[in-house]
Write a protein that holds these residues in place. Structure first.
Motif, PDB file in Angstrom:
ATOM      1  N   LEU A 154     -62.912 -12.327  11.080  1.00 15.97           N
ATOM      2  CA  LEU A 154     -63.925 -11.640  11.608  1.00 15.97           C
ATOM      3  C   LEU A 154     -64.706 -11.575  12.918  1.00 15.97           C
ATOM      4  O   LEU A 154     -65.012 -11.049  13.646  1.00 15.97           O
ATOM      5  CB  LEU A 154     -64.776 -11.199  10.494  1.00 15.97           C
TER       6      LEU A 154
ATOM      7  N   THR B 254     -61.930  -8.424   2.519  1.00 17.50           N
ATOM      8  CA  THR B 254     -62.764  -9.257   2.735  1.00 17.50           C
ATOM      9  C   THR B 254     -63.779  -9.585   1.568  1.00 17.50           C
ATOM     10  O   THR B 254     -64.461 -10.465   1.607  1.00 17.50           O
ATOM     11  CB  THR B 254     -63.819  -8.847   3.916  1.00 17.50           C
TER      12      THR B 254
ATOM     13  N   LEU C  55     -56.108 -11.011   5.101  1.00 17.43           N
ATOM     14  CA  LEU C  55     -57.274 -11.197   5.768  1.00 17.43           C
ATOM     15  C   LEU C  55     -58.288 -10.059   5.815  1.00 17.43           C
ATOM     16  O   LEU C  55     -59.328 -10.096   6.171  1.00 17.43           O
ATOM     17  CB  LEU C  55     -57.222 -11.731   7.062  1.00 17.43           C
ATOM     18  N   LYS C  56     -57.550  -8.908   5.727  1.00 21.79           N
ATOM     19  CA  LYS C  56     -58.277  -7.660   5.882  1.00 21.79           C
ATOM     20  C   LYS C  56     -59.278  -7.413   4.500  1.00 21.79           C
ATOM     21  O   LYS C  56     -60.058  -6.474   4.620  1.00 21.79           O
ATOM     22  CB  LYS C  56     -57.491  -6.451   6.123  1.00 21.79           C
TER      23      LYS C  56
ATOM     24  N   MET D 189     -62.108 -17.563   1.980  1.00 26.56           N
ATOM     25  CA  MET D 189     -63.068 -16.926   2.504  1.00 26.56           C
ATOM     26  C   MET D 189     -63.635 -17.416   4.179  1.00 26.56           C
ATOM     27  O   MET D 189     -64.043 -16.647   4.667  1.00 26.56           O
ATOM     28  CB  MET D 189     -64.284 -17.043   1.755  1.00 26.56           C
TER      29      MET D 189
ATOM     30  N   ILE E 264     -61.168 -15.795   6.218  1.00 31.00           N
ATOM     31  CA  ILE E 264     -61.606 -14.291   6.475  1.00 31.00           C
ATOM     32  C   ILE E 264     -62.754 -14.355   7.349  1.00 31.00           C
ATOM     33  O   ILE E 264     -62.689 -13.555   8.433  1.00 31.00           O
ATOM     34  CB  ILE E 264     -61.999 -13.700   5.102  1.00 31.00           C
ATOM     35  N   ARG E 265     -63.842 -15.170   7.325  1.00 32.18           N
ATOM     36  CA  ARG E 265     -64.896 -15.288   8.122  1.00 32.18           C
ATOM     37  C   ARG E 265     -64.440 -15.357   9.451  1.00 32.18           C
ATOM     38  O   ARG E 265     -65.031 -14.788  10.630  1.00 32.18           O
ATOM     39  CB  ARG E 265     -66.008 -16.054   7.475  1.00 32.18           C
TER      40      ARG E 265
END
Lengths: 257, 298
Positions: free
Chosen positions: A100, B102, B99-100, A93, A96-97
């Motif tokens: 983004l 989320t 990674l897409k 996670m 992922i953060r």
């Protein structure tokens, strides 16, 4: 076909809904879609449309199932203090953060760069305008000073910040006659080309200048006058033909001040 | 509560799978707490051996991944003792780790299953729906499950294929984020027995990947052949346009050979030409002189 149905009948389990948790529904109506017929035929090649239809189908299912679950007292919301293992690890996670965030930062940076570029362009424009304005003011000031020096206008208004063009005073009576005075075009040209400036066309023979016999003195022409001793009463609008001497001019200046 | 619905799913694969398939399998195992893992099966054994494997592990459902030629992935869904089974071709696999994707969910939480209305219309789709529910639905009060319902599996039929998506439910007003994995199932056949038995349904729209590749190759070859044919036709045209003319004996009658020039042998080296840097300069100087003369004359 019959075989299928028979098999299905055998295979089917009679379980309570709460065990199965299945919902069969079409997608939620899209508020943005133009017509309903477009919803039925989702173009599978159009990725966005396809994914949106899946999303809306899931939404419809959720909207229907959650109230039912609540009635059956099956909890759906995880309380904030309930910590348990998640399908994706915390490390994942975090990654992922990070991704983004970096995407967002990149977008912001590009936006800022664009704005800076636009501002620089605008700033350059403003700078050019300011310089031009300053030059214009300087020119006006110099003109006013020149006029004053030549004795045309005996006001010291140009020392003040606000300077209105009072060129109409040249023809005092004329300006009183009509409010406009000289034509607007004429005024503009006077202002633009000034009184110390335009000398190019001043000595041409135009119709008016040819027909203008105001500077004719018969005695001078026929060499009959008393000479430089005396002068015929000419008067004229302005005694510009005869330039007063230095002392007289200074006296005039002092008197005006 | 008591765990009554005793469903256990065996998830395993054959040898020769690639990393994506392996990750997909692991993802399915994490998402489904009622699943069990097993070692890779050798391709040599036949498929009904799987039934025995399942019985040994005390499982009554099975998901078996089969990889062929290191390119094509097939998935078997089956109800092991006697029930129906189905074979699919799997495409467009995206795993949890991308990674897409989320979203996130509790490990072992029960999923909500959402189906397209098409699943109720056709009998083969109805059978598949039942199969999906029994395999992918986590039994209530399973010891490894979490009591909350926080994600939803969607099965949609588009373009004659079944699309699978997994979304996390964030708010009660149904705002969703995709968790993954995602894949597309292309139905091949439905069998009455587990990994065998009479065929109940065969998908008419299914085209085997070999056939697909073959068609592509054929079309490329056809294009190439067409180009070559066109070239050959052009060649023939060029050759064919030459018309043979017979030799005319009266043509050579008026030919007279030229006079022979005397042979001159140079004994002395010729004078070398003066090197002129600017050819036009000489002309310029001449012109100026002429002008001068002209002017003085005038």
């Amino acid at each position: 076909q019959d075989g299928l149905k028979q098999c299905l009948a055998e295979f089917r389990q009679q379980l309570a809904w709460v065990e199965r948790l299945d919902v069969t529904l079409g997608p939620v109506a899209d508020p943005l879609s133009q017509n309903a017929s477009a919803n039925d035929a989702v173009d599978p090649e159009n990725d966005f449309q396809r994914e949106m239809s899946f999303y809306r189908q899931a939404q419809a299912a959720v909207l229907e199932a959650l109230p039912r679950l609540r009635k059956l007292q099956v909890p759906t919301r995880r309380p904030d203090d309930y910590f348990a293992e998640m399908a994706k690890s915390d490390q994942q996670m975090q990654k992922i953060r990070q991704k983004l965030k970096s995407k967002q930062e990149a977008m912001e940076r590009s936006e800022k760069a664009k704005q800076l570029r636009a501002m620089r362009k605008y700033g350059k424009k403003v700078q050019v305008e300011v310089l031009q304005r300053r030059q214009k003011e300087k020119k006006n000031m110099l003109n006013a000073v020149k006029k004053y020096q030549k004795g045309l206008s005996d006001k010291l208004d140009f020392l003040d910040e606000e300077q209105t063009s009072s060129q109409g005073n040249k023809k005092g009576n004329a300006s009183q006659r009509t409010k406009k005075g000289p034509n607007a075009k004429r005024r503009y040209k006077n202002q633009k080309f000034g009184f110390g400036g335009k000398k190019k066309g001043s000595k041409w023979n135009t119709k008016e200048s040819f027909n203008d016999v105001s500077s004719f003195q018969s005695k001078v022409a026929h060499n009959k006058g008393p000479g430089k001793g005396g002068r015929g009463g000419k008067g004229g609008k302005k005694a510009l033909n005869k330039r007063p001497g230095k002392r007289a001019r200074q006296k005039m200046k002092n008197r005006a001040r | 509560g008591k765990w009554k619905n005793k469903e256990r799913v065996l998830i395993f694969s054959s040898r020769g799978i690639n990393f994506r398939t392996r990750h997909l399998m692991q993802d399915l195992r994490t998402l489904m707490p009622h699943s069990k893992a097993d070692t890779k099966m050798d391709r040599k054994d036949q498929l009904f051996v799987i039934n025995e494997v399942c019985e040994m592990k005390n499982c009554n459902k099975c998901i078996f991944f089969e990889a062929k030629k290191k390119q094509d992935l097939y998935m078997w869904l089956s109800n092991t003792p006697q029930g129906p089974s189905a074979k699919f071709l799997v495409q467009n696999v995206h795993t949890l780790a991308e990674l897409k994707m989320t979203g996130n969910c509790l490990r072992g939480s029960r999923p909500l299953l959402s189906f397209d209305p098409i699943f109720d219309r056709e009998p083969h789709y109805a059978l598949l729906k039942e199969l999906f529910i029994q395999i992918f639905g986590t039994p209530q009060y399973h010891p490894k499950s979490q009591p909350f319902v926080d994600h939803v599996f969607t099965f949609t039929v588009t373009d004659e294929r079944i699309w699978f998506r997994n979304y996390q439910i964030i708010e009660e007003d149904a705002s969703l984020v995709e968790i993954g994995p995602r894949f597309v199932l292309n139905l091949i056949k439905i069998f009455q027995g587990s990994f065998g038995g009479p065929t109940l349904y065969e998908n008419p729209h299914y085209q085997s990947p070999n056939m697909h590749r073959r068609l592509i190759r054929l079309s490329v070859a056809a294009k190439f052949r067409e180009k070559q044919q066109v070239k050959e036709v052009q060649k023939i045209k060029k050759k064919g346009s030459k018309v043979l003319v017979e030799e005319d004996p009266t043509e050579v009658v008026f030919e007279t050979p030229a006079e022979e020039k005397p042979v001159e042998i140079q004994l002395v080296k010729p004078e070398s030409k003066p090197i002129v840097k600017d050819k036009k300069k000489l002309r310029k100087i001449q012109r100026k002189k002429q002008k001068k003369l002209f002017r003085t004359e005038g």
